[in-house]
Design a protein around this motif. Structure first.
Motif, PDB file in Angstrom:
ATOM      1  N   SER A 119      49.488  33.341  45.808  1.00  0.00           N
ATOM      2  CA  SER A 119      48.085  32.940  45.705  1.00  0.00           C
ATOM      3  C   SER A 119      47.224  34.147  46.069  1.00  0.00           C
ATOM      4  N   ILE A 120      46.410  34.611  45.116  1.00  0.00           N
ATOM      5  CA  ILE A 120      45.655  35.860  45.309  1.00  0.00           C
ATOM      6  C   ILE A 120      44.155  35.568  45.317  1.00  0.00           C
ATOM      7  N   ALA A 121      43.469  36.067  46.334  1.00  0.00           N
ATOM      8  CA  ALA A 121      42.020  35.859  46.468  1.00  0.00           C
ATOM      9  C   ALA A 121      41.284  36.479  45.279  1.00  0.00           C
ATOM     10  N   ARG A 122      40.309  35.743  44.762  1.00  0.00           N
ATOM     11  CA  ARG A 122      39.520  36.268  43.635  1.00  0.00           C
ATOM     12  C   ARG A 122      38.785  37.549  44.004  1.00  0.00           C
ATOM     13  N   THR A 123      38.531  37.724  45.309  1.00  0.00           N
ATOM     14  CA  THR A 123      37.800  38.915  45.756  1.00  0.00           C
ATOM     15  C   THR A 123      38.703  40.143  45.894  1.00  0.00           C
ATOM     16  N   ALA A 124      40.019  39.963  45.846  1.00  0.00           N
ATOM     17  CA  ALA A 124      40.934  41.105  46.021  1.00  0.00           C
ATOM     18  C   ALA A 124      40.822  42.046  44.825  1.00  0.00           C
ATOM     19  N   LYS A 125      40.911  43.344  45.098  1.00  0.00           N
ATOM     20  CA  LYS A 125      40.797  44.337  44.011  1.00  0.00           C
ATOM     21  C   LYS A 125      41.878  44.108  42.959  1.00  0.00           C
ATOM     22  N   ALA A 126      43.054  43.645  43.389  1.00  0.00           N
ATOM     23  CA  ALA A 126      44.179  43.475  42.462  1.00  0.00           C
ATOM     24  C   ALA A 126      44.052  42.192  41.633  1.00  0.00           C
ATOM     25  N   HIS A 127      43.133  41.316  41.986  1.00  0.00           N
ATOM     26  CA  HIS A 127      43.119  39.965  41.398  1.00  0.00           C
ATOM     27  C   HIS A 127      43.065  39.962  39.874  1.00  0.00           C
ATOM     28  N   ASP A 128      42.069  40.630  39.309  1.00  0.00           N
ATOM     29  CA  ASP A 128      41.854  40.516  37.856  1.00  0.00           C
ATOM     30  C   ASP A 128      42.981  41.168  37.068  1.00  0.00           C
ATOM     31  N   GLU A 129      43.440  42.318  37.564  1.00  0.00           N
ATOM     32  CA  GLU A 129      44.450  43.073  36.794  1.00  0.00           C
ATOM     33  C   GLU A 129      45.828  42.434  36.832  1.00  0.00           C
ATOM     34  N   LEU A 130      46.069  41.566  37.809  1.00  0.00           N
ATOM     35  CA  LEU A 130      47.393  40.937  37.896  1.00  0.00           C
ATOM     36  C   LEU A 130      47.608  39.941  36.745  1.00  0.00           C
ATOM     37  N   ALA A 131      46.519  39.422  36.209  1.00  0.00           N
ATOM     38  CA  ALA A 131      46.628  38.420  35.137  1.00  0.00           C
ATOM     39  C   ALA A 131      47.411  38.975  33.953  1.00  0.00           C
ATOM     40  N   GLY A 132      48.491  38.300  33.581  1.00  0.00           N
ATOM     41  CA  GLY A 132      49.270  38.667  32.404  1.00  0.00           C
ATOM     42  C   GLY A 132      50.175  39.870  32.587  1.00  0.00           C
ATOM     43  N   ARG A 133      50.290  40.385  33.817  1.00  0.00           N
ATOM     44  CA  ARG A 133      51.135  41.573  34.026  1.00  0.00           C
ATOM     45  C   ARG A 133      52.403  41.236  34.810  1.00  0.00           C
ATOM     46  N   PRO A 134      53.507  41.949  34.518  1.00  0.00           N
ATOM     47  CA  PRO A 134      54.704  41.797  35.354  1.00  0.00           C
ATOM     48  C   PRO A 134      54.405  42.262  36.783  1.00  0.00           C
ATOM     49  N   PHE A 135      55.075  41.645  37.740  1.00  0.00           N
ATOM     50  CA  PHE A 135      54.866  42.037  39.144  1.00  0.00           C
ATOM     51  C   PHE A 135      56.151  41.846  39.925  1.00  0.00           C
ATOM     52  N   THR A 136      56.214  42.496  41.087  1.00  0.00           N
ATOM     53  CA  THR A 136      57.342  42.310  42.007  1.00  0.00           C
ATOM     54  C   THR A 136      56.828  41.725  43.309  1.00  0.00           C
ATOM     55  N   VAL A 137      57.550  40.731  43.842  1.00  0.00           N
ATOM     56  CA  VAL A 137      57.290  40.245  45.202  1.00  0.00           C
ATOM     57  C   VAL A 137      58.321  40.909  46.105  1.00  0.00           C
ATOM     58  N   ASN A 138      57.840  41.760  47.029  1.00  0.00           N
ATOM     59  CA  ASN A 138      58.692  42.494  47.963  1.00  0.00           C
ATOM     60  C   ASN A 138      58.654  41.791  49.319  1.00  0.00           C
ATOM     61  N   ILE A 139      59.783  41.270  49.770  1.00  0.00           N
ATOM     62  CA  ILE A 139      59.857  40.562  51.056  1.00  0.00           C
ATOM     63  C   ILE A 139      60.173  41.601  52.145  1.00  0.00           C
TER      64      ILE A 139
END
Ligand SMILES: Cc1cc2nc3c(=O)[nH]c(=O)nc-3n(C[C@H](O)[C@H](O)[C@H](O)COP(=O)(O)O)c2cc1C
Length: 178
Positions: A68-88
Motif C-alpha cells: 500500500s503506497i501513499a499517493r503523496t510518495a514520490k514513487a507512487h505514480d511511477e509504480l503504476a504498471g511497472r515491475p517491482f521487487t519487495v525486499n524483506i
C-alpha cells in the motif's frame, strides 16, 4: 437542564477530537507488529525505493502480494504498471529502512533482478510483475504477481509501535507446522 454553549474543539462521537482520533488511529495500527520491506523498481529516469510495512501476501495460486503506497510518495505514480521487487529486511538492515524512508545514507548495493531491481543480501525478496492497482483512499494498493523469490537465513527486522525491533531466527521458522 440548559446545555452550556460548547467551546474549544468539537468532540467526535466517542468523545475524541478529530486530532485525538487520528493520533489514536495511528497508535492502534502501530500495535500490529510487522516486518519491514523496501519496494524497488526502475522508473522513467531513475531507480526508486520506498520503505513499507504494508506488505501482505494475497494469493498462493497465482502467487500474489500487495503493498500500500501513499499517493503523496514520490514513487507512487511511477509504480503504476511497472515491475517491482519487495525486499524483506534482515535485522542488521535498519539503515536501509531509513535510507528509503527519507533519511539517505551511503548508496546501497543493488542487484539487477530478472524482472525488477533488488537490494543485495536482503532476508527475502519477491520480484513481481504488475497485476492490479486498487484505490485505497489516500494510498493505492499495488498487487504484484510473484515471478521470482528467495530467502536466506538470519534474524528478521520488525516494526511495532513506531519502533524497530528484531525477531531472532530461532523464533522464526514455522515451516514444519504449515
Ligand atoms: C517502517 C516504515 C514503514 C513505512 N511503511 C509505509 C507504507 O507501507 N506505505 C507508504 O506509502 N509509506 C510507508 N512509509 C513511509 C515511506 O517510506 C516514506 O514516506 C517515503 O520513503 C517517503 O518517500 P518520498 O519522500 O520519496 O516521497 C514507511 C516508513 C517506515 C520508516
Amino acid at each position: 437542564m440548559i446545555a452550556k454553549p460548547r467551546t474549544g474543539p468539537v468532540p467526535v462521537e466517542s468523545g475524541r477530537t478529530p486530532g485525538e482520533r487520528a493520533h489514536q488511529f495511528r497508535g492502534s495500527l502501530g500495535r500490529f507488529a510487522t516486518g519491514v520491506a523496501i519496494v524497488t523498481f526502475d522508473g522513467v529516469t531513475k531507480r526508486h525505493g520506498i520503505t513499507v510495512n504494508s506488505f501482505t501476501s494475497v494469493s498462493m495460486e497465482p502467487p500474489l502480494v500487495l503493498v500500500s503506497i501513499a499517493r503523496t510518495a514520490k514513487a507512487h505514480d511511477e509504480l503504476a504498471g511497472r515491475p517491482f521487487t519487495v525486499n524483506i529486511l534482515g535485522a542488521e538492515q535498519r539503515h536501509l529502512a531509513m535510507h528509503f524512508a527519507g533519511r539517505p545514507g551511503p548508496e546501497p548495493l543493488w542487484v539487477e533482478g530478472g524482472t525488477a531491481p533488488r537490494l543485495s543480501h536482503v532476508l527475502a525478496y519477491f520480484e513481481c510483475k504488475p497485476w492490479a492497482a486498487y484505490d485505497g483512499g489516500d494510498h493505492t494498493l499495488y498487487v504484484g504477481e510473484v515471478v521470482d523469490f528467495n530467502y536466506r537465513s538470519g534474524d528478521a527486522l520488525a516494526y511495532a509501535n513506531s519502533t524497530f525491533t528484531t525477531i531472532p531466527e530461532s523464533q522464526l521458522g514455522m515451516e514444519d507446522l504449515l
